[in-house]
Design a protein around this motif. Structure first.
Motif, PDB file in Angstrom:
ATOM      1  N   ASP A  91       1.935  -5.035   2.414  1.00 29.28           N
ATOM      2  CA  ASP A  91       1.164  -6.077   1.742  1.00 29.28           C
ATOM      3  C   ASP A  91       0.184  -6.734   2.712  1.00 29.28           C
ATOM      4  N   GLY A  92      -1.056  -6.897   2.237  1.00 30.37           N
ATOM      5  CA  GLY A  92      -2.067  -7.604   2.999  1.00 30.37           C
ATOM      6  C   GLY A  92      -2.924  -6.735   3.880  1.00 30.37           C
ATOM      7  N   VAL A  93      -2.487  -5.491   4.139  1.00 32.50           N
ATOM      8  CA  VAL A  93      -3.235  -4.624   5.055  1.00 32.50           C
ATOM      9  C   VAL A  93      -3.474  -3.247   4.440  1.00 32.50           C
ATOM     10  N   ILE A  94      -3.583  -3.183   3.116  1.00 33.34           N
ATOM     11  CA  ILE A  94      -3.896  -1.911   2.463  1.00 33.34           C
ATOM     12  C   ILE A  94      -5.291  -1.469   2.885  1.00 33.34           C
ATOM     13  N   GLU A  95      -5.411  -0.210   3.237  1.00 29.24           N
ATOM     14  CA  GLU A  95      -6.707   0.340   3.621  1.00 29.24           C
ATOM     15  C   GLU A  95      -7.180   1.341   2.579  1.00 29.24           C
ATOM     16  N   TYR A  96      -8.430   1.170   2.143  1.00 28.81           N
ATOM     17  CA  TYR A  96      -9.026   2.197   1.303  1.00 28.81           C
ATOM     18  C   TYR A  96      -9.173   3.458   2.146  1.00 28.81           C
ATOM     19  N   GLY A  97      -8.795   4.594   1.580  1.00 32.63           N
ATOM     20  CA  GLY A  97      -8.927   5.838   2.318  1.00 32.63           C
ATOM     21  C   GLY A  97      -8.213   6.975   1.610  1.00 32.63           C
ATOM     22  N   LEU A  98      -8.207   8.126   2.249  1.00 32.97           N
ATOM     23  CA  LEU A  98      -7.661   9.326   1.627  1.00 32.97           C
ATOM     24  C   LEU A  98      -6.167   9.231   1.323  1.00 32.97           C
ATOM     25  N   PRO A  99      -5.327   8.652   2.198  1.00 32.99           N
ATOM     26  CA  PRO A  99      -3.908   8.558   1.835  1.00 32.99           C
ATOM     27  C   PRO A  99      -3.669   7.779   0.542  1.00 32.99           C
ATOM     28  N   LEU A 100      -4.370   6.659   0.382  1.00 34.06           N
ATOM     29  CA  LEU A 100      -4.202   5.874  -0.837  1.00 34.06           C
ATOM     30  C   LEU A 100      -4.730   6.636  -2.042  1.00 34.06           C
ATOM     31  N   ARG A 101      -5.894   7.246  -1.914  1.00 30.43           N
ATOM     32  CA  ARG A 101      -6.426   8.046  -3.016  1.00 30.43           C
ATOM     33  C   ARG A 101      -5.449   9.154  -3.406  1.00 30.43           C
ATOM     34  N   ARG A 102      -4.868   9.807  -2.427  1.00 27.75           N
ATOM     35  CA  ARG A 102      -3.931  10.894  -2.718  1.00 27.75           C
ATOM     36  C   ARG A 102      -2.691  10.388  -3.441  1.00 27.75           C
ATOM     37  N   ASP A 103      -2.146   9.253  -2.984  1.00 22.13           N
ATOM     38  CA  ASP A 103      -0.937   8.736  -3.628  1.00 22.13           C
ATOM     39  C   ASP A 103      -1.205   8.288  -5.060  1.00 22.13           C
ATOM     40  N   LEU A 104      -2.376   7.723  -5.305  1.00 27.26           N
ATOM     41  CA  LEU A 104      -2.716   7.313  -6.667  1.00 27.26           C
ATOM     42  C   LEU A 104      -3.023   8.526  -7.542  1.00 27.26           C
ATOM     43  N   ALA A 105      -3.678   9.540  -6.978  1.00 28.31           N
ATOM     44  CA  ALA A 105      -3.934  10.768  -7.739  1.00 28.31           C
ATOM     45  C   ALA A 105      -2.616  11.443  -8.101  1.00 28.31           C
TER      46      ALA A 105
END
Length: 241
Positions: A91-105
């Protein structure tokens, strides 16, 4: 009569995946609409990117995280949502990037929704208040992941995990957006929305303000309802994929 300023949201869908950065994000307006949709027999699934563990100054993250997860489960149940998942990002330090995109995909391919919802990811909320980094990162990543989920050649490792591309996602909605274009009438469900937000009682009590869920949600929903031509409404910005 409906206002020219806001259009009626298309509700011709059956399953939604609602993605938010923190427990309570969906309760600041969208939950009233979610109560409407579950009453229609639609399925809504919640995906929380964090557990909101950095949100209570008087509690350590180790204490706050599990508590806020339980508050979210109770809050979701009020509006007819029985599936809530947590990705356990910090919490508080989420970074936009490929890992987040992959987990949401991955989540989109797993749940195969007709429609996805997330929160406002603009720099500001209505009234000019600055929007925090987690909301901005998650909202933008959700939009990109909606397209990633459709393309087998992006994140090919998801194929190895057994997640085939999902081609059925049509639309992404953002709740709380300054540039809302559509709305739904929640006059019969505003009480459910208020009750849902009130389930975050420990978090609210530690805000250090006299925040009142009823006043906050009723005021905002009435303002949007005036634009839409009803007593209470929730507005959305619509992105077609």
């Amino acid at each position: 009569m409906q206002s020219d300023r806001l259009l009626a949201l298309n509700e011709d869908w059956n399953k939604m995946l609602a993605i938010a950065a923190h427990p309570d994000d969906l309760e600041y307006g969208a939950a009233s609409a979610i109560a409407r949709w579950t009453s229609q027999g639609k399925q809504v699934i919640y995906l929380m990117v964090t557990s909101g563990e950095a949100g209570i100054d008087s509690m350590t993250p180790e204490e706050a995280g599990p508590l806020r997860e339980q508050e979210e489960l109770a809050s979701a149940a009020v509006v007819g949502v029985d599936t809530v998942e947590f990705l356990n990002y910090k919490d508080g330090v989420i970074e936009y990037g490929l890992p987040l995109r992959r987990d949401l995909a991955r989540a989109i391919r797993k749940h195969q929704p007709d429609i996805v919802m997330t929160n406002n990811f603009d720099l500001r909320w209505g009234g000019g208040r600055f929007n925090m980094a987690d909301h901005r990162a998650v909202g933008l990543a959700t939009l990109d992941a909606a397209r990633d989920a459709d393309n087998r050649w992006i994140f090919r490792e998801l194929l190895d995990e057994g997640y085939e591309p999902w081609h059925g996602l049509r639309t992404v909605l953002t709740s709380g957006a300054v540039g809302a274009t559509h709305a739904v009438d929640v006059s019969d469900f505003i009480d459910k929305g208020i009750e849902s937000l009130e389930k975050h009682r420990v978090y609210i009590d530690n805000l250090g303000t006299d925040f009142d869920p009823d006043t906050f949600l009723s005021f905002n929903a009435a303002a949007i309802g005036e634009q839409f031509g009803c007593d209470y409404a929730v507005g959305f910005e619509v992105f077609n994929i």
